[in-house]
Scaffold this motif. Structure first.
Motif, PDB file in Angstrom:
ATOM      1  N   ASP A 189       0.729  -1.279   0.129  1.00  0.00           N
ATOM      2  CA  ASP A 189      -0.045   0.011   0.160  1.00  0.00           C
ATOM      3  C   ASP A 189       0.804   1.268   0.035  1.00  0.00           C
ATOM      4  OD1 ASP A 189      -2.511  -1.513   0.263  1.00  0.00           O
ATOM      5  OD2 ASP A 189      -2.281  -1.755   2.339  1.00  0.00           O
ATOM      6  N   ASP A 190       1.859   1.376   0.840  1.00  0.00           N
ATOM      7  CA  ASP A 190       2.442   2.707   0.913  1.00  0.00           C
ATOM      8  C   ASP A 190       3.578   3.043   0.208  1.00  0.00           C
ATOM      9  OD1 ASP A 190       0.862   3.800   3.400  1.00  0.00           O
ATOM     10  OD2 ASP A 190       1.748   1.895   4.534  1.00  0.00           O
ATOM     11  N   ILE A 191       4.551   2.005   0.061  1.00  0.00           N
ATOM     12  CA  ILE A 191       5.903   1.937  -0.777  1.00  0.00           C
ATOM     13  C   ILE A 191       5.637   2.686  -2.104  1.00  0.00           C
ATOM     14  CG2 ILE A 191       7.905   1.002  -1.701  1.00  0.00           C
ATOM     15  CD1 ILE A 191       7.995  -0.335   0.994  1.00  0.00           C
ATOM     16  N   PRO A 192       4.685   1.813  -2.923  1.00  0.00           N
ATOM     17  CA  PRO A 192       4.431   2.211  -4.273  1.00  0.00           C
ATOM     18  C   PRO A 192       4.142   3.825  -4.417  1.00  0.00           C
ATOM     19  CG  PRO A 192       3.210   0.127  -3.934  1.00  0.00           C
ATOM     20  CD  PRO A 192       3.952   0.775  -2.651  1.00  0.00           C
ATOM     21  N   ILE A 193       3.264   4.424  -3.512  1.00  0.00           N
ATOM     22  CA  ILE A 193       2.880   5.833  -3.583  1.00  0.00           C
ATOM     23  C   ILE A 193       3.864   6.668  -3.125  1.00  0.00           C
ATOM     24  CG2 ILE A 193       1.299   7.493  -2.158  1.00  0.00           C
ATOM     25  CD1 ILE A 193      -1.095   5.347  -2.147  1.00  0.00           C
ATOM     26  N   ALA A 194       4.712   6.180  -1.990  1.00  0.00           N
ATOM     27  CA  ALA A 194       5.991   7.002  -1.599  1.00  0.00           C
ATOM     28  C   ALA A 194       6.953   7.078  -2.620  1.00  0.00           C
ATOM     29  CB  ALA A 194       6.454   6.473  -0.466  1.00  0.00           C
ATOM     30  N   VAL A 195       7.245   5.951  -3.440  1.00  0.00           N
ATOM     31  CA  VAL A 195       8.213   6.168  -4.428  1.00  0.00           C
ATOM     32  C   VAL A 195       7.815   6.762  -5.554  1.00  0.00           C
ATOM     33  CG1 VAL A 195       9.336   4.750  -6.285  1.00  0.00           C
ATOM     34  CG2 VAL A 195       9.118   3.853  -3.836  1.00  0.00           C
TER      35      VAL A 195
END
Length: 302
Positions: A189-195
């Motif tokens: 959930d979080d890493i794809p958006i953060a990257v």
């Protein structure tokens, strides 16, 4: 019975170590893929923040660059700390937990953002709809610009050595299972958006608030919250990420006067308005330094 207990204990320990090894192996794979993109950016940001906190201080305003490159409507990364917290990378990462987008970001940047408090409460991004994150206010909302570095640290925490040590030290099955669940949530959930947000960022903006002499923190209030409600000097630095160019560095101590009308407001409300007004005044000081003739204090509604 003793033999049975020992066999069961060894079996449980073996299963625990197998699960630990499994999640750490997955973590190493993620680090191998994302580390080369995240670590250099993180290290640059932390180095710039530490340098901004040091004396002596001289203003830098690259007027010609800023005329042709208006960062205010572009995606970027934002961080706000107390100046005395910017002493090391570890101190910055810890203090970033208090970084909030505030009156400074609202009055300086012109990107259209959805109200970050309008969504439902959340604990994890998986609690939110597609395209939303669980933001620093624990609310579901589309990622706001500029992107708060606090959220990036949280999203990419599984890449850190601290997280690895905590997994290695986890002694019980439930504790280890919590780390495994956190890892899976972050990767999904979080890493794809953060990257994506970090890759699109064009600048890094940081505000460091200096503690004035004889400053006292009222009971029941955090230092950062109390500091931003009183006049004080702040350091602002903005770097262009494409070439690591420092385009603006100023130190200002804005003051504001709030004129209230009507019923007497609660002290907490008044202090919140002071924080927003002072932060907005600091943003206008940045705009003024850039040569923006439209820079002015935005009135705060009573």
């Amino acid at each position: 019975m003793a033999v049975t207990v020992i066999v069961q204990w060894k079996w449980a320990q073996g299963r625990l170590e197998s699960e630990r090894s499994g999640v750490l192996a997955k973590q190493r794979a993620v680090v191998a893929e994302l580390g080369p993109r995240w670590f250099p950016l993180r290290d640059r940001i932390e180095r710039w923040t530490i340098e901004l906190a040091k004396d002596p201080f001289t203003d830098v305003v690259e007027t010609e660059i800023l005329k042709g490159w208006s960062f205010r409507d572009k995606p970027g990364i934002y961080l706000r700390l107390d100046a005395d917290q910017a002493t090391s990378a570890e101190a910055i990462r810890k203090a970033a937990n208090d970084s909030l987008r505030d009156g400074f970001t609202a009055c300086l940047f012109t990107v259209e953002n959805k109200n970050q408090l309008s969504g439902k409460e959340c604990k994890l991004t998986r609690d939110c709809a597609f395209g939303e994150i669980c933001n620093e206010l624990d609310r579901c909302a589309p990622p706001a610009q500029p992107y708060n570095l606090r959220v990036a640290y949280r999203s990419l925490r599984i890449l850190s050595e601290d997280w690895v040590r905590e997994v290695q030290d986890a002694s019980g099955e439930l504790r280890l299972r919590a780390f495994t669940s956190f890892f899976e949530d972050a990767v999904r959930d979080d890493i794809p958006i953060a990257v994506d947000l970090l890759a699109r960022a064009q600048y890094f903006a940081v505000v460091l608030d200096e503690t004035p002499p004889n400053f006292q923190v009222p009971a029941g209030t955090s230092k950062s919250e109390a500091l931003r409600a009183v006049p004080h000097a702040s350091r602002v630095g903005i770097w262009r990420l494409s070439d690591n160019k420092l385009v603006l560095r100023i130190r200002r101590a804005p003051e504001v006067e709030l004129k209230m009308a009507g019923a007497q407001l609660d002290e907490r409300v008044v202090n919140a308005q002071k924080r927003q007004a002072l932060s907005c005044a600091l943003a206008n000081a940045v705009r003024d330094a850039m040569g923006d003739t439209q820079a002015g204090v935005v009135p705060i509604a009573p």
